[in-house]
Scaffold this active site. Structure first.
Site, PDB file in Angstrom:
ATOM      1  N   GLY A 132      46.136  37.855  37.815  1.00  0.00           N
ATOM      2  CA  GLY A 132      45.565  38.349  39.074  1.00  0.00           C
ATOM      3  C   GLY A 132      44.608  37.333  39.655  1.00  0.00           C
ATOM      4  N   GLY A 187      41.729  36.719  43.031  1.00  0.00           N
ATOM      5  CA  GLY A 187      40.944  37.334  44.099  1.00  0.00           C
ATOM      6  C   GLY A 187      40.087  36.295  44.781  1.00  0.00           C
ATOM      7  N   GLY A 188      39.301  36.743  45.771  1.00  0.00           N
ATOM      8  CA  GLY A 188      38.448  35.816  46.492  1.00  0.00           C
ATOM      9  C   GLY A 188      37.345  35.231  45.636  1.00  0.00           C
ATOM     10  N   GLY A 192      37.628  34.923  41.950  1.00  0.00           N
ATOM     11  CA  GLY A 192      38.024  34.358  40.673  1.00  0.00           C
ATOM     12  C   GLY A 192      39.406  34.800  40.245  1.00  0.00           C
ATOM     13  N   VAL A 204      41.947  36.580  36.838  1.00  0.00           N
ATOM     14  CA  VAL A 204      42.011  37.441  35.662  1.00  0.00           C
ATOM     15  C   VAL A 204      43.122  36.894  34.761  1.00  0.00           C
ATOM     16  CG1 VAL A 204      42.400  39.773  34.788  1.00  0.00           C
ATOM     17  CG2 VAL A 204      41.219  39.441  36.964  1.00  0.00           C
ATOM     18  N   LYS A 255      38.202  38.424  32.934  1.00  0.00           N
ATOM     19  CA  LYS A 255      37.860  38.147  34.333  1.00  0.00           C
ATOM     20  C   LYS A 255      36.851  37.003  34.384  1.00  0.00           C
ATOM     21  CE  LYS A 255      35.895  40.531  38.392  1.00  0.00           C
ATOM     22  NZ  LYS A 255      35.351  41.823  38.849  1.00  0.00           N
ATOM     23  N   ASP A 266      34.434  51.458  46.558  1.00  0.00           N
ATOM     24  CA  ASP A 266      35.636  50.694  46.937  1.00  0.00           C
ATOM     25  C   ASP A 266      36.884  51.337  46.334  1.00  0.00           C
ATOM     26  OD1 ASP A 266      36.994  48.734  48.266  1.00  0.00           O
ATOM     27  OD2 ASP A 266      36.695  47.192  46.755  1.00  0.00           O
TER      28      ASP A 266
END
Length: 769
Positions: free
Chosen positions: A437, A439-440, A442, A444, A458, A554
């Site tokens: 995975g 994301g903005g 970092g 995973v 993570k 969220d």
């Protein structure tokens, strides 16, 4: 006018003559090296045939606000020209100046007027740096948006508020009072700024006549209260009181990789013999001089040897430095040798041989001395590493986490502090092939621990205060939560500059990925109802059953993970807020995901449990329709699933918008009940929405109805009589039903008490209050 034109031409001619008087070392032969004192290295260039392409062409002209100051300007990289502040060759970055957007309140006409300078670099080699720049809003009662796409409603918002000049002076920093800042998303090459018309500064006009918004280099922006209180409105193209704000662009050569660019020598930009190429994220490549060389790698012969021997400390005493192309070496006198660090170290073997001649006793003493020195050096290195680990431990708030674990040992006994070496082995030294995975903030990684547990690790890309705060927040939240439907945190690693979190590994992706596929969806109505019940149970537990009350902030389908048995796991607590059990809400900066964000929280900044209820209502609508919350306006009215869902419910057109797959399964009564529940969760006023406990109870009743086999009540569906099972006067054998074990009752640290409510609460739920 004629005199001014002649003066301008004279200044430009004088500037270029001075630039050409010296031999060019950074620009093409015969081309100016600088403009207005700012170096302009190739591939940038001033004048005809002086740049690599039209995009890198620099115009040297008079400043906007001066008849004598010369400035360099990029004319052809987007929607408008940019004044160059400086160019960084090795990083591929250019700092430019750009005016702010503004909105002013006219006290005479009682009208607002504003201006919005746009940026459009979508077809350019220049990209906006999303790490160094921040979206910044200045003013009181000001909500501004950074629209990042002209075809959808995707945007970033920032709310700045203050009710008096005393409040403004009390804080004086860009933290939401008079000024706010927020990050912008990656791959941003187009944006324009809008102000929310619902917010204006009429009430604070006496000390705040105008509001401003801009994308600005974070390191160069220092907030001052005079930005808010000044009476001078300023030039509409130059709003920040006499100077434009700095902004950072990333630039690269072309849009191909180094391997492809090398195949065409005629267009390959790395011209120097001692240069190297590296591909940049987002497309294109950059050139750098090889190790031991410096200069301009884009020019023939531009990379020149560095004479390291000029530095008197290049070689340790008593060594002598010898320079050569691309490097240097150190020679040592007799009795010394050069080690891998180009340092002269005593030749122990020679000394030992000489000592042997002098006698065994002397040799023995020298050997003892040698091992003593080696041991001391080893001890010194060990202490150095321990100090570095302690530095990172303190930097990553390790002391706070130790206190947390000590004070909540009963809940955190399964958490541990992992060593970096163990996590490196678990991920094959963070192999990119094990990334599951991105994301903005970092990546995973999937990993296998020494005890053979499969975990998700993570790791953040960069470390700043906001990243560390989110890291600590997630650890604090998850350390106090123990629920079968909340992603389990095994521990963390604090031995590196970048903190790491270790979670249980969930193998089956996210609810979002299962729902939003082109082909047939793998989730039946039974699966979706089960997932909804499990997620509702977890959120209800966060709100009312944990040791503290947690607002997730969220909730969305991409934050609900599914294992091989399609069991739901609520994840991502970086934005969550914990409050006292008796506290109903908290005022905080707006944070969340558009499409799921509670409109009441968005407009007031007041975060409550009902904000999570609204977000869960959006997930129920997704489960029913298999549509994303934000989608093209050609599919849904206004581009909003929620608006279209409400319209369909009001007009009794529910089954026109439901997913045909679950409609064909025949659970029409259950679908209507869940749709009604979603409509209750999506009400505009939080006080009109049910609590997550009420949502969980309704879904539990629907689940039991779906699972019932032969039963005395089979002739009348539980869905048709929601929660009548709880009516003490209904004359139904409720004890038999309640004794049945739900597959969702088994939790760690959470006993199911779904039906232990008083009669008044039962009647409230039954009539839909």
């Amino acid at each position: 006018m004629a005199v001014a034109m002649i003066l301008t031409q004279f200044l430009l001619l004088l500037h270029f003559k001075n630039a050409e008087s010296a031999k060019s070392t950074i620009a093409l032969p015969g081309c100016p090296e600088s403009c207005g004192g700012i170096p302009i290295p190739y591939p940038f260039g001033i004048g005809l045939n002086c740049s690599l392409s039209q995009e890198f062409n620099v115009t040297c002209r008079l400043s906007y606000d001066s008849n004598t100051t010369i400035i360099p300007v990029l004319e052809d990289i987007g929607s408008q020209p940019f004044q160059i502040l400086n160019i960084n060759m090795s990083l591929g970055q250019a700092r430019v100046s750009f005016p702010a957007a503004g909105q002013c309140y006219n006290s005479t006409t009682k009208e607002e007027y504003s201006w919005y300078p746009p940026i459009d670099n979508r077809n350019s080699s220049f990209r906006i740096n999303t790490e160094k720049n921040k979206f910044t809003v200045i003013g009181c009662n000001t909500l501004a948006y950074l629209r990042l796409d002209d075809s959808t409603n995707y945007s970033v918002g920032c709310l700045s508020s203050c009710d008096s000049q005393d409040t403004l002076n009390k804080y004086g920093s860009c933290s939401g009072i008079g000024c706010c800042q927020t990050a912008i998303s990656k791959e941003t090459n187009y944006f324009f700024i809008e102000f929310d018309d619902r917010y204006n500064n009429a009430d604070v006009y006496d000390f705040n006549p105008c509001s401003y918004a801009m994308v600005v280099e974070e390191a160069e922006f220092k907030f001052r209260t005079t930005y808010v209180t000044t009476k001078v409105l300023g030039d509409i193209f130059n709003l920040n009181f006499g100077q434009e704000w700095p902004m950072v662009f990333d630039w690269a050569i072309g849009n191909t990789t180094c391997d492809i660019a090398l195949k065409n020598k005629s267009t390959y930009a790395c011209r120097s013999d001692h240069s190297s190429c590296f591909t940049v994220n987002g497309g294109g490549y950059l050139c750098n001089c090889s190790d031991g060389y410096e200069g301009n790698p884009y020019l023939d012969g531009g990379c020149q040897d560095i004479n390291e021997c000029v530095n008197q400390n290049a070689c340790s005493k008593p060594g002598k430095c010898h320079n050569f192309q691309g490097g240097y070496r150190c020679s040592c006198p007799f009795g010394w040798r050069s080690n891998q660090n180009a340092e002269c170290a005593l030749n122990v073997a020679l000394v030992a041989g000489m000592a042997a001649v002098l006698g065994f006793g002397t040799a023995f003493i020298i050997i003892l001395l040698y091992f003593a020195i080696a041991k001391r050096i080893k001890l010194f290195e060990k202490r150095k590493q321990e100090k570095l680990k302690h530095k990172f431990f303190v930097q990553n708030r390790g002391l706070l986490l130790q206190q947390l674990i000590a004070s909540h040992e009963d809940r955190t006994q399964n958490m541990r502090n992992f060593g970096l070496q163990e996590l490196e082995k678990a991920t094959n030294w963070f192999d990119n092939a094990l990334i599951i995975g991105r994301g903005g903030h970092g990546e995973v990684y999937k990993g296998i621990l020494l005890d053979q547990r499969v975990v998700a690790i993570k790791r953040s890309k960069i470390v700043d205060q906001a990243e560390i705060d989110q890291f600590i927040n997630e650890v604090v939240i998850l350390s106090q939560i123990n629920h079968r439907n909340v992603l389990k945190l095994y521990g963390c690693c604090l031995e590196t500059e970048v903190p790491l979190l270790v979670y249980e590994f969930i193998s089956n992706g996210t609810l979002f990925n299962h729902l939003h596929v082109e082909e047939h969806c793998s989730l039946t109505w039974k699966h979706r109802l089960s997932i909804a019940l499990e997620a509702a149970g977890a959120i209800s537990y966060l709100h009312s059953s944990a040791s503290i009350s947690v607002f997730h902030r969220d909730i969305k389908s991409s934050n609900i993970l599914l294992d091989d048995y399609l069991t739901a796991k609520v994840s991502d607590f970086g934005a969550s807020r914990s409050v006292q059990i008796d506290q109903t809400g908290v005022t905080t900066a707006i944070q969340g995901t558009f499409g799921y964000l509670d409109p009441e929280y968005y407009s007031t900044g007041r975060l409550t449990q009902k904000s999570d209820v609204y977000s869960f209502g959006v997930i129920l609508a997704e489960l029913l329709t298999r549509q994303k919350p934000l989608i093209s306006s050609s599919v849904f009215e206004g581009g909003s699933l929620i608006a279209y869902f409400r319209s369909a419910m009001q007009e009794n057109r529910l089954f026109e918008i439901l997913d045909p797959q679950i409609v064909n399964e025949g659970h029409r009564t259950e679908l209507e009940a869940v749709a009604k529940l979603a409509e209750m969760c999506l009400r505009m006023k939080g006080e009109e929405r049910p609590t997550m406990k009420e949502v969980e109870i309704r879904l539990e009743v629907l689940w039991r109805s779906n699972q019932q086999q032969i039963h005395p009540w089979r002739s009348q569906s539980l869905v048709e009589r929601p929660l009548m099972l709880l009516d003490y006067n209904a004359g139904i054998d409720t004890e038999t039903l309640l004794s049945e074990q739900s597959p969702h009752d088994e939790e760690i640290g959470h006993t199911s008490t779904y039906f232990n409510i008083d009669k008044e609460a039962e009647e409230s739920i039954a009539i839909g209050r």
